[in-house]
Every structure is written in C-alpha cells, then in structure tokens.
Design an enzyme around this catalytic site. Structure first.
Site, mmCIF file in Angstrom:
data_model
loop_
_atom_site.group_PDB
_atom_site.id
_atom_site.type_symbol
_atom_site.label_atom_id
_atom_site.label_comp_id
_atom_site.label_asym_id
_atom_site.label_seq_id
_atom_site.Cartn_x
_atom_site.Cartn_y
_atom_site.Cartn_z
ATOM 1 N N ASP A 103 -5.416 8.932 10.050
ATOM 2 C CA ASP A 103 -4.013 8.649 10.330
ATOM 3 C C ASP A 103 -3.630 9.095 11.742
ATOM 4 O OD1 ASP A 103 -3.824 7.701 7.803
ATOM 5 O OD2 ASP A 103 -2.869 9.488 6.963
ATOM 6 N N GLU B 178 0.861 -1.179 0.000
ATOM 7 C CA GLU B 178 0.000 0.000 0.000
ATOM 8 C C GLU B 178 0.898 1.229 0.000
ATOM 9 O OE1 GLU B 178 -2.644 0.282 3.277
ATOM 10 O OE2 GLU B 178 -3.448 -1.743 3.051
#
Length: 264
Positions: free
Chosen positions: A59, A48
C-alpha cells in the site's frame, strides 16, 4: 450476481468491468459503507473492501493513511464483514482485499465461512502465492469463494500460468512494479502482461495500480477485461471536508471511470 457473471455481462456490453476499492472503517464503518454504495450507484461493478492491517507492504501513502485511521478507530474483521454484507445487499459482488496474516490469525476456515455467510464473493490476497495456499484454496472452494491472486510484469510465463490456474473470478494484473498509488500515466507493461496471460488462461484479466481517471480507465479497457481503481477513491475520502462530501466525490469519480471503461 457473482463476479464471473459481472465480467460476462460487461463483455456482452463490449466494455470492461469497473472494480473499485476502499478500506473498511474509513472514515468510519458507516461512512465507508455510504461511500461504497455511492460508487456502486455511479457504476462500479465489483467492490474490493480492504481489511485494515498494520504492515501493508504493497500500500502506498494514500491507502496507508486511511488504513491507519481505520485501525486507530478500532476497525477489525467483524467490521469488514459488516461492510461486505452491506455491499452484497445491493447485488454487487464484494471481495475482501487482505494480506494473509489477518486471515491466518482469524482462522482460515472461519474466515471463509464468515465471508460466505456475509454474502462475500471472495478474497484478493496480494502477498499470498498459490504455492503457499494449501489452507486457503480448499477453504475457499468449500464455500464457493473467488480466489484472486496477483501477477506482475516481472512474472515468468510459468508463474503466470500457475497463478491463473489458481484464480477464480479474475486474475489481478499489476500494471507496474511497486506500491499502490495514482500515476500520471499507466505503465506500458500492463498491455504486454495481459497479452502474455491471455495465452495461458481464459479467466478474466483485470488491471490495477495507478488508474485515477476516465481516460486512463479507457486506455486499460482497450486491452483488459477489468479496470481496478483504489488510491484515487481513497484520495477522494481523505481530501473531503466531511464523510458525506467524500461519498459524493467517490461517486463522481466512479461515474467518470464508468464512462471510461465504456470508451474502449
């Protein structure tokens, strides 16, 4: 090899697939590519590649630190595609992990076309719901790209079925609610989520958020088709004294995780 073939191969070997994440452009475009190649050499099956974005809602602080540095260095979508191309040349499927806004700004059809041209396998879009994918799904299908959406422990059975139907490659099962980051223990909710999803889809199910070592990878591999690791790899890069040392540390972690997914 495409993503589906990776999961088929892993299943034939009685193990889970290992999926590793790093944002493009950290510590530099070339340094990130070197680290990803080290991870692949050590056993990562699918990569990824994060597309750095200024408002990363999911995040945690570790990934945000690397993404902020990549943005300050000028990393943009062209650098992400260059990273995809470099990984794809190894024969490893490379998916872009991106929030929807950067793809929308770049142009949906243009992004799908350029990602496919770079050899990319598809994209993971954490903040995009299948219901809102009228632009993305046709463009991705036209270029034979995987479309990976997320399910979570809070997802209803109806939502899981709808999401799995839209996924190609694999379904991303978030092990816990909240932002990304390594954890001492992986949430128990992950096994229940995977069990629920298996009742509505045969698409491979990969679990992420919180995995940081081989023991945790083995735990996830006992019930999931794939194990996703992100923050732990990014931490290797952040804590390293040099890009070369970071790549070595990421490769060492990948080897531990690769052994873990084989201990299912």
């Amino acid at each position: 090899m495409n993503t589906s073939a990776v999961f088929e191969k892993a299943r034939a070997e009685n193990r889970a697939a290992l999926i590793g994440y790093l944002p493009a452009g950290y510590p530099s475009v070339a340094g990130g590519i070197d680290a990803l190649k080290a991870m692949v050499d050590a056993g990562v099956d699918v990569v990824e590649i994060g597309l750095p974005y200024s408002d990363p809602l999911m995040d945690g602080p570790v990934i945000q630190a690397a993404v902020d540095a990549a943005l300050r260095a000028g990393t943009d979508t062209t650098h992400v595609l260059r990273t995809v191309e470099a990984v794809a040349e190894t024969g490893t499927p490379a998916l872009v992990m991106s929030y929807w806004n950067p793809i929308d700004r770049y142009g949906t059809e243009r992004f799908a076309r350029d990602l496919a041209s770079a050899g990319g396998a598809g994209a993971i879009t954490p903040d995009l719901l299948p219901d809102d994918s009228d632009e993305w799904l046709p463009a991705a299908r036209a270029h034979d790209l995987d479309t990976v959406f997320l399910i979570a422990p809070s997802s209803t059975d109806e939502r899981i079925a709808l999401t799995a139907e839209a996924c190609r490659g694999f379904v991303y099962a978030a092990s816990t609610m909240g932002v990304t980051g390594t954890r001492d223990q992986v949430g128990d909710a992950a096994a229940g989520l995977v069990a629920r999803a298996r009742t509505v889809t045969q698409t491979p199910l990969a679990v992420g958020l919180g995995v940081s070592n081989g023991d945790q990878a083995a735990q996830i591999a006992s019930f999931a088709d794939g194990v996703i690791v992100g923050s732990a790899f990014v931490r290797c890069m952040l804590e390293a004294d040099s890009p070369a040392e970071g790549a070595r540390a990421a490769g060492k972690l990948a080897a531990d995780l690769a052994a873990g997914v084989r201990r299912r």
